[in-house]
Design a protein around this motif. Structure first.
Motif: not given
Length: 431
Positions: A161-171, A369-374, A411-417
């Protein structure tokens, strides 16, 4: 006392505000879905059909999570359940597994398909009645799945699910920048200062809401002997100040006040969701604070997470489908007037004769991965099943706490970068 009383009374209103905002996003997604179902482009219609299946499965799992436990505990492996949570969470995991299996089968069958003229392309764009039956059939079959095997799937879902969480942050960041760029373009095209005031006013409103939530969390869950809450809130405040200040520097080309406000609001939501899940220790003086927010408010925050997950997948597929894009960022394609007229007339436009509009296999991997995260969101990361004579897994909410705080820090790390990358790597083009 009067001030804190006002804060206490504002909790339900703030949750309702969050729900209303999320519902608005959901309505936009549903409107886009409706347009896609009528759209003449075959690729767009197909993705709209898949998203319809996703929503139907997600809502069914959500309902069975909270209702029908008495009947669920009379069938299959759920006869061994010792409480209602076992039946509800178990059904969520089973429906999620069915979604994963269907998407995985399609991902394998469609691997390497590069154009709609290939015979296997019909598997992606047709036979939806069979796919609905397959999804329902697998979901029913998993009712007889052994509970130990189901727990193995639960642990696998928690990791992936961590993969989908990263995608959610980017979106989420992409959406925030799109919102800001749209309003800035309106400001540039208009002689009025309205849009400038709207940008600043909206940003300040969002920041103010986040600050109020921080105060509420400290009041209800922080203070003396509440080490984790104090630490989480303090770190969130520090990181919020850092990214906000960085974003307004002139040298930071990708910085803007509105995306920073959205980033801070998202981080605050993750913070609140994590803090509420901190386990109560009866030996701690901090435990008395954990009963101050009622279950309705907690359920509201939980509902926001579920709706956000559904909308996030919808944005990832349907919104980009309306532009004929892949699931990865790319240039928008121009739709000709003739194609647009054919679409409005209800005629199917075969737009993938030469090449596919998106990667079919990757599309279904996103659904996996979305179904797993859900499933993790719906069961609140509770990796345990209480059977009549045994307990599988460990019943602790610390998993949810650390996953959500870890997501916030990521999320903070991705945005700061994203803010400093053009300065650090000045030789690269980030436009």
């Amino acid at each position: 006392a009067e001030y804190m009383g006002n804060l206490e009374s504002s909790v339900p209103q703030m949750v309702l505000c969050c729900l209303a905002s999320t519902a608005c996003c959901a309505c936009q997604c549903c409107q886009c879905l409706f347009n896609c179902l009528r759209c003449g482009k075959s690729s767009t219609r197909a993705r709209a059909q898949y998203f319809t299946m996703w929503v139907a499965a997600a809502v069914t799992a959500w309902l069975l999570r909270d209702y029908g436990h008495e009947h669920l505990r009379k069938v299959g492996a759920m006869k061994d359940c010792g409480d209602d949570d076992c039946a509800g969470n178990g059904m969520v995991l089973r429906i999620s597994l069915a979604m994963v299996l269907v998407a995985s089968i399609l991902a394998v069958l469609l691997f390497g398909v590069s154009s709609g003229s290939q015979p296997r392309a019909a598997i992606q764009n047709s036979f939806f009645s069979i796919k609905w039956v397959l999804l329902a059939g697998i979901a029913v079959a998993t009712v007889w799945m052994d509970n130990k095997s189901l727990m193995a799937y639960a642990y696998t879902s928690a990791v992936l699910s961590s993969l989908f969480m990263v995608a959610g942050i980017v979106l989420m960041l992409e959406w925030a920048h799109t919102w800001n760029d749209t309003w800035v373009s309106y400001l540039d095209q208009s002689d009025s200062k309205f849009w400038g005031v709207a940008i600043i006013g909206t940003s300040l409103f969002i920041f103010s809401g986040s600050i109020v939530v921080w105060a509420l969390l400290i009041h209800y869950y922080g203070g003396d002997h509440c080490t984790h809450t104090n630490a989480f809130v303090s770190v969130t405040i520090v990181l919020s100040v850092i990214v906000t200040i960085t974003s307004v520097f002139d040298k930071v080309k990708n910085g803007a006040l509105l995306p920073s406000a959205v980033m801070v609001a998202y981080a605050t939501y993750l913070l609140a969701s994590a803090v509420i899940n901190i386990p109560s220790d009866n030996s701690s003086e901090c435990v008395a604070r954990h009963s101050r927010i009622d279950k309705a408010t907690q359920k509201g925050i939980y509902s926001v997470g579920v709706i956000f997950t559904i909308v996030c997948v919808g944005y990832c597929t349907i919104r980009r489908a309306s532009y004929g894009e892949s699931l990865k960022p790319s240039e928008r394609k121009t739709v000709s007037a003739a194609d647009r007229n054919d679409a409005e007339g209800g005629e199917v436009i075969e737009d993938e004769e030469d090449h596919t509009e998106y990667n079919y296999s990757f599309f279904h991997v996103v659904y996996v991965v979305g179904a797993m995260y859900l499933s993790m969101v719906l069961i609140n990361w509770d990796l345990s099943l209480q059977l009549k004579d045994d307990q599988l897994g460990s019943k602790s909410t610390w998993t949810a706490v650390w996953v959500k705080m870890g997501s916030q820090w990521a999320a903070f790390a991705i945005y700061f970068w994203s803010l400093i990358a053009p300065l650090v790597c000045s030789g690269r083009d980030f436009d």
